[in-house]
Write an enzyme that holds these catalytic residues in place. Structure first.
Site, PDB file in Angstrom:
ATOM      1  N   HIS B  58     -12.409  31.362 -52.104  1.00 22.39           N
ATOM      2  CA  HIS B  58     -12.871  32.346 -51.126  1.00 22.39           C
ATOM      3  C   HIS B  58     -13.461  31.616 -49.916  1.00 22.39           C
ATOM      4  CE1 HIS B  58     -15.038  35.650 -49.237  1.00 22.39           C
ATOM      5  NE2 HIS B  58     -16.144  34.934 -49.328  1.00 22.39           N
ATOM      6  N   ASP B  87       1.430  28.132 -19.514  1.00 14.97           N
ATOM      7  CA  ASP B  87       1.482  28.012 -20.974  1.00 14.97           C
ATOM      8  C   ASP B  87       0.475  26.943 -21.370  1.00 14.97           C
ATOM      9  OD1 ASP B  87       2.314  27.790 -23.735  1.00 14.97           O
ATOM     10  OD2 ASP B  87       4.225  28.656 -23.128  1.00 14.97           O
ATOM     11  N   TRP B 123     -16.855  25.464 -52.102  1.00 17.11           N
ATOM     12  CA  TRP B 123     -16.053  25.045 -50.947  1.00 17.11           C
ATOM     13  C   TRP B 123     -16.524  23.719 -50.394  1.00 17.11           C
ATOM     14  CZ3 TRP B 123     -16.839  24.414 -45.567  1.00 17.11           C
ATOM     15  CH2 TRP B 123     -18.144  24.611 -45.130  1.00 17.11           C
ATOM     16  N   SER B 150      -3.794  20.174 -38.222  1.00 19.31           N
ATOM     17  CA  SER B 150      -3.509  21.320 -37.370  1.00 19.31           C
ATOM     18  C   SER B 150      -4.626  21.533 -36.343  1.00 19.31           C
ATOM     19  CB  SER B 150      -3.327  22.558 -38.242  1.00 19.31           C
ATOM     20  OG  SER B 150      -3.453  23.711 -37.475  1.00 19.31           O
ATOM     21  N   SER B 151      -5.874  21.470 -36.821  1.00 22.70           N
ATOM     22  CA  SER B 151      -7.011  21.707 -35.927  1.00 22.70           C
ATOM     23  C   SER B 151      -7.102  20.641 -34.849  1.00 22.70           C
ATOM     24  CB  SER B 151      -8.320  21.708 -36.707  1.00 22.70           C
ATOM     25  OG  SER B 151      -8.383  22.823 -37.520  1.00 22.70           O
ATOM     26  N   HIS B 234     -21.902  20.633 -40.557  1.00 25.32           N
ATOM     27  CA  HIS B 234     -22.749  21.385 -39.648  1.00 25.32           C
ATOM     28  C   HIS B 234     -22.086  21.667 -38.302  1.00 25.32           C
ATOM     29  CE1 HIS B 234     -26.096  23.852 -39.114  1.00 25.32           C
ATOM     30  NE2 HIS B 234     -26.066  23.504 -37.859  1.00 25.32           N
ATOM     31  N   GLU B 236     -19.116  22.109 -37.970  1.00 24.71           N
ATOM     32  CA  GLU B 236     -18.154  23.157 -38.341  1.00 24.71           C
ATOM     33  C   GLU B 236     -18.747  24.558 -38.154  1.00 24.71           C
ATOM     34  OE1 GLU B 236     -15.081  23.322 -39.153  1.00 24.71           O
ATOM     35  OE2 GLU B 236     -14.883  25.271 -40.123  1.00 24.71           O
ATOM     36  N   TYR B 238     -20.715  25.465 -35.904  1.00 21.80           N
ATOM     37  CA  TYR B 238     -20.621  25.813 -34.491  1.00 21.80           C
ATOM     38  C   TYR B 238     -19.180  25.895 -34.022  1.00 21.80           C
ATOM     39  CZ  TYR B 238     -25.545  25.686 -34.704  1.00 21.80           C
ATOM     40  OH  TYR B 238     -26.816  25.980 -35.068  1.00 21.80           O
ATOM     41  N   SER B 249     -19.425  36.736 -24.646  1.00 21.83           N
ATOM     42  CA  SER B 249     -19.794  36.549 -23.240  1.00 21.83           C
ATOM     43  C   SER B 249     -18.785  37.164 -22.284  1.00 21.83           C
ATOM     44  CB  SER B 249     -19.937  35.057 -22.919  1.00 21.83           C
ATOM     45  OG  SER B 249     -20.862  34.468 -23.803  1.00 21.83           O
ATOM     46  N   HIS B 283     -30.112  18.953 -43.196  1.00 18.00           N
ATOM     47  CA  HIS B 283     -30.918  20.123 -43.573  1.00 18.00           C
ATOM     48  C   HIS B 283     -30.208  20.929 -44.665  1.00 18.00           C
ATOM     49  CE1 HIS B 283     -28.996  22.597 -40.073  1.00 18.00           C
ATOM     50  NE2 HIS B 283     -28.327  22.789 -41.176  1.00 18.00           N
ATOM     51  N   HIS B 284     -28.958  20.564 -44.967  1.00 17.31           N
ATOM     52  CA  HIS B 284     -28.282  21.191 -46.105  1.00 17.31           C
ATOM     53  C   HIS B 284     -28.653  20.486 -47.407  1.00 17.31           C
ATOM     54  CE1 HIS B 284     -25.472  23.563 -43.576  1.00 17.31           C
ATOM     55  NE2 HIS B 284     -25.657  22.577 -42.736  1.00 17.31           N
ATOM     56  N   THR B 309     -30.009  28.324 -28.680  1.00 19.78           N
ATOM     57  CA  THR B 309     -29.455  29.557 -29.238  1.00 19.78           C
ATOM     58  C   THR B 309     -30.235  30.753 -28.721  1.00 19.78           C
ATOM     59  OG1 THR B 309     -29.002  28.248 -31.209  1.00 19.78           O
ATOM     60  CG2 THR B 309     -28.639  30.612 -31.373  1.00 19.78           C
ATOM     61  N   LYS B 312     -29.204  31.708 -25.267  1.00 11.78           N
ATOM     62  CA  LYS B 312     -27.977  32.512 -25.214  1.00 11.78           C
ATOM     63  C   LYS B 312     -28.268  33.986 -25.505  1.00 11.78           C
ATOM     64  CE  LYS B 312     -24.057  30.836 -26.204  1.00 11.78           C
ATOM     65  NZ  LYS B 312     -23.233  30.001 -25.336  1.00 11.78           N
ATOM     66  N   ARG B 431     -27.087  30.696 -56.408  1.00  3.79           N
ATOM     67  CA  ARG B 431     -25.735  31.080 -56.021  1.00  3.79           C
ATOM     68  C   ARG B 431     -24.741  30.491 -57.023  1.00  3.79           C
ATOM     69  NH1 ARG B 431     -24.565  27.138 -50.833  1.00  3.79           N
ATOM     70  NH2 ARG B 431     -22.568  28.204 -50.794  1.00  3.79           N
TER      71      ARG B 431
END
Lengths: 379, 507
Positions: B58, B87, B123, B150-151, B234, B236, B238, B249, B283-284, B309, B312, B431
């Site tokens: 998931h 293009d 994950w 790909s990315s 991390h 990722e 963002y 925006s 921090h993870h 943040t 924004k 979890r």
């Protein structure tokens, strides 16, 4: 509007079910931290509340503006858009003010972090080892030094599978609780034998990852007696949800009594590895070891589990073959599989018993293994 | 054949969008499976192994298969039109970066049918649990490689397009903010994805070729994996969030009929977030037993992210302030985004505080937090974007009433699922467990019911989109009064297959 009607029916239906669900649950609804039983847990609770209140005020402020704009500056009430789009002063203000608020938060937190990390001068040191899927405890310094035991969940499989009603401490009960004296600084040194686990008692505010090959420590000082429960919090494979932690905090003299009794019972339980055992005794003993240690992967039927890469033991030629094969496997494990080395966890007698059990159950038939043979294979 | 060989940015954008919807549905079904098992205590439908496999897949499918491609889809459609380019810069490469994805997705799904099933490691794929998994783990690793390729290719394409193909007069500081956020995101991708590829490759060699990067017995360190993973992980966050910020925006000024407040500060804030996101990864990992200085450094750095943040969020609210607001579906999703993403940001601030995080680490509080960011943040922004640009792409207006229904249902069910999970986490539910103690039952029931509702509500979305493609009221060139980027001001509706063959001059 057919669709909307359908949807509103669905909503009504689900709120009905929800109300039933809420009223039907017998347990009190837990929605906040457990009552702190240590100063550290209380401090965490306090910090959480401070941060929450600050956040709440900012949140209400900011979204007060948003919702006011949504209400008063709608086109449908005839509001004309103004075209301002820049203001350096407010930009600076709403950069600097949040930064100042953060400093206000960071100050008390820093003090707590430093206190939380100070594991020096403990009264009692306990080494905690995470196994798939149980906890091992060794009292290595302080009163009770030398005590060592494993702690496994005792909730019966039938409760989990819904074949009998669930007990009060469903999933949070173990055979051997960790007993510690009240008011004493307890240092926990965590490690693991296989994969990463995490040892956690919420009410004591103590959590530490147990990392294989490394020792990492935390401490707690329980302020009140009682039984405190927690669970493994790092995904460690199949039975991750089934390896709880239970700490019983007792008064100093009760603790001394417990130490005496535990030491006596451990001495009594220690088997003489040179004793010759009767096959029937070994099988009976082995069945218990199997149920506590092996059954999660190899299953009660001995048929194993393909999903876990756990082979069937029933009809397994290796299991009923030469004795040193299975002995070495149980002692040293198989690298890169969930079959771990059990030489630390199990005594010679237990290993001999469980191998004899596996060699003589589920239709298997082979010679028995005596503790002395296991002792001889230990390197 | 057209769809396989196409090099047209609009076709490829469409492919990305449909691909991500398919993956969103598969990942969503898995979520429903997870919530079904968690409806009641005890084991009912899934054995614990299968449960772990579902949570793992998931996560991977939603992050890499649904949320990342949906924004690449927007980028393909919109960036050339917004900067006045015909293009993307590398049209064939563009085709290839899309067509890597279905293979990666196939590998992920196939892993369920391998002996041992899909990996049940979460994950995040923490070592050394990964070493115990079956061949499904290897398929997942290769899938991650393909997704990463790909990315990276897509990002190189986007960076080149934005830097080299802007119409005359379209200076960097005149670009729509959506283009800006994608430019920054693309740099993040180029920097972060190779790190993930490295982490999973080390896992692969640990599994099969006798290396011991993450095995202490051979001189390695299991925690090293976490450092490498989160150095990718991390940024990722963002990578997923920034393009969504970009969409919001565009949407908020359009429906406020007022220019975006603080354009320049938005650009700087986005860049600041991107840079700081590389120095907060641990921090993870507050509970791995870092030195106290490490904990303090990562806590301070994490708290600092709240500043840009916040800027924004303030800018968005200031854009709405004294505007002339209407609430069509894109604006509803944008407001929903603003409100709930900020909530997710705030719980992030709670989690930045080390002692509090140690208490909540790996509990449902964290699950609630990141779903507020990923779903109420990124997914809501994606919905806002689809409703916003669908008229432009298809030439038809979507059904506004149904769109509003979709918004309100999604909003209500989303909060039903995840708001209560804050309580579960506070009360101590870890979890990734398939079964739980009895005191957690009520919240889990509510959460599961919400999940079933949320799943059904997305069928409505599919219906609305198909209905809009098939027909409906003709959309004018500029259906949204306040929209001002090039695709609205310079191009007819529906947009022709080829646009801006002659570049416009921006004054």
């Amino acid at each position: 509007m057919k669709v909307s009607k359908l949807i509103s029916t669905l909503i009504a239906l689900s709120t009905g079910v929800m109300a039933a669900a809420v009223s039907g649950s017998a347990h009190a609804i837990a929605w906040y931290f457990q009552t702190p039983a240590s100063k550290m847990a209380a401090e965490i609770d306090w910090l959480h509340q401070v941060v929450m209140w600050i956040i709440l005020v900012i949140f209400v402020g900011v979204f007060g503006f948003m919702f006011y704009a949504c209400y008063a500056h709608r086109r449908s009430v005839g509001h004309k858009a103004e075209q301002f789009h820049e203001n350096t002063t407010v930009e600076i203000l709403w950069t600097v003010i949040p930064a100042l608020i953060l400093i206000v938060i960071a100050w008390p937190v820093t003090k707590t972090v430093i206190a939380q990390k100070d594991t020096s001068a403990p009264d009692l040191t306990i080494k905690v080892t995470g196994y798939q899927w149980k906890w091992g405890y060794d009292y290595i310094k302080g009163e009770g030094e030398g005590i060592s035991f494993l702690s496994t969940m005792t909730t019966p499989r039938d409760q989990i599978e819904g074949k009998e009603p669930k007990g009060e401490h469903y999933l949070l009960e173990v055979d051997n609780e960790v007993v510690v004296p009240v008011g004493k600084k307890v240092r926990i040194i965590a490690t693991a034998a296989d994969v990463i686990h995490a040892w956690w008692i919420p009410a004591l505010g103590a959590k530490q990852d147990a990392i294989p090959g490394f020792l990492r420590d935390i401490w707690f000082r329980a302020e009140q007696t009682g039984t405190f429960r927690g669970q493994c919090t790092e995904l460690c494979g199949k039975e991750h949800g089934f390896m709880p932690i239970v700490v019983r905090v007792v008064a100093a003299d009760d603790y001394s009594k417990w130490v005496d009794e535990k030491k006596k019972s451990l001495a009594a339980a220690a088997d003489d590895p040179n004793k010759q055992w009767d096959v029937k005794e070994l099988i009976a003993r082995g069945e218990k070891v199997y149920a506590g240690t092996c059954v999660a992967c190899h299953q009660a039927t001995g048929k194993g589990s393909p999903a876990l890469k756990a082979p069937a033991l029933a009809g397994n030629k290796f299991v009923v073959g030469a004795e040193q094969g299975p002995i070495d496997t149980v002692l040293n494990g198989r690298p890169n599989t969930a079959m771990q080395a059990f030489k630390q966890q199990l005594s010679d007698t237990e290993i001999a018993a469980v191998i004899t059990y596996a060699r003589n159950t589920w239709g298997n038939k082979a010679s028995d293994v005596q503790p002395a043979e296991v002792k001889a294979r230990r390197k | 054949m057209r769809w396989i060989t196409t090099t047209n940015h609009k076709d490829i954008g469409t492919l990305y969008l449909w691909f991500s919807f398919v993956m969103f549905s598969i990942g969503g079904l898995m979520a429903v499976g997870i919530r079904l098992e968690l409806f009641s205590p005890g084991l009912q439908f899934l054995d614990p192994d299968r449960f772990n496999q579902l949570t793992t897949m998931h996560g991977l499918i939603m992050v890499f298969g649904a949320i990342m491609p949906v924004f690449v889809g927007f980028a393909n459609w919109q960036i050339p039109m917004m900067i006045g380019a015909p293009d993307m810069a590398f049209a064939r490469l563009n085709n290839w970066s899309f067509w890597l994805l279905p293979f990666a997705a196939t590998l992920l799904v196939l892993s369920f049918f391998m002996p041992g099933g899909a990996p049940g490691v979460g994950w995040t794929m923490y070592a050394p649990l990964t070493v115990q998994m079956g061949i499904g783990m290897d398929l997942t690793i290769f899938a991650v490689h393909l997704l990463g390729m790909s990315s990276i290719l897509g990002s190189i394409n986007i960076i080149t397009t934005i830097l080299n193909m802007r119409a005359p007069g379209m200076t960097l500081m005149r670009m729509p903010l959506f283009v800006w956020t994608w430019l920054i995101t693309a740099y993040l991708l180029v920097a972060a994805m190779p790190v993930l590829a490295g982490a999973v490759t080390m896992t692969l060699t640990d599994r099969h070729f006798g290396t011991t990067f993450f095995n202490a017995a051979g001189g390695g360190d299991p925690v090293l994996y976490q450092h490498i993973f989160w150095f990718f992980g991390h940024p990722e966050v963002y990578i997923i969030a920034l393009p969504g910020f970009g969409v919001i925006s565009q949407v908020i000024p359009a429906f406020s009929r007022k220019p975006l407040f603080g354009y320049a500060s938005m650009v700087y804030a986005t860049s600041a977030i991107a840079i700081i996101s590389f120095i907060v990864w641990a921090h993870h990992m507050y509970t791995v037993g870092m030195p106290v200085t490490g904990q303090l450094f990562f806590m301070y750095a994490t708290m600092i992210i709240a500043v840009p943040t916040g800027v924004k969020v303030f800018n968005w609210v200031a854009t709405m302030w004294k505007g002339s607001l209407t609430f069509e579906t894109p604006m509803l999703f944008a407001c929903g985004f603003l409100f709930m993403f900020t909530l997710g940001g705030f719980t992030g601030l709670v989690l930045a505080v080390v002692p509090v995080d140690i208490q909540m680490h790996d509990t449902y509080y964290v699950v609630a937090h990141f779903h507020y960011v990923m779903v109420a943040g990124a997914l809501f922004a994606a919905f806002a974007g689809v409703y916003f640009w669908l008229p432009k792409w298809t030439g038809h207006m979507y059904n506004e009433t149904l769109g509003k229904w979709h918004f309100w249902l999604t909003l209500i069910f989303f909060n039903m699922i995840f708001f209560v999970q804050h309580f579960l986490g506070l009360a101590g539910m870890p979890r990734r467990i398939p079964d739980y103690p009895l005191m957690f039952e009520t919240w889990n029931k509510i959460s599961s019911l919400g999940a079933f509702g949320m799943g059904l509500a997305q069928l409505l979305f599919l219906y609305i989109v198909i209905q809009t493609i098939r027909g409906g009221e003709k959309a004018p060139q500029k259906p949204w009064e306040g929209a001002d980027s090039l695709e609205w001001t310079h191009l007819p509706t529906p947009v022709p297959y080829h646009t801006f063959e002659v570049q416009p001059v921006i004054k």
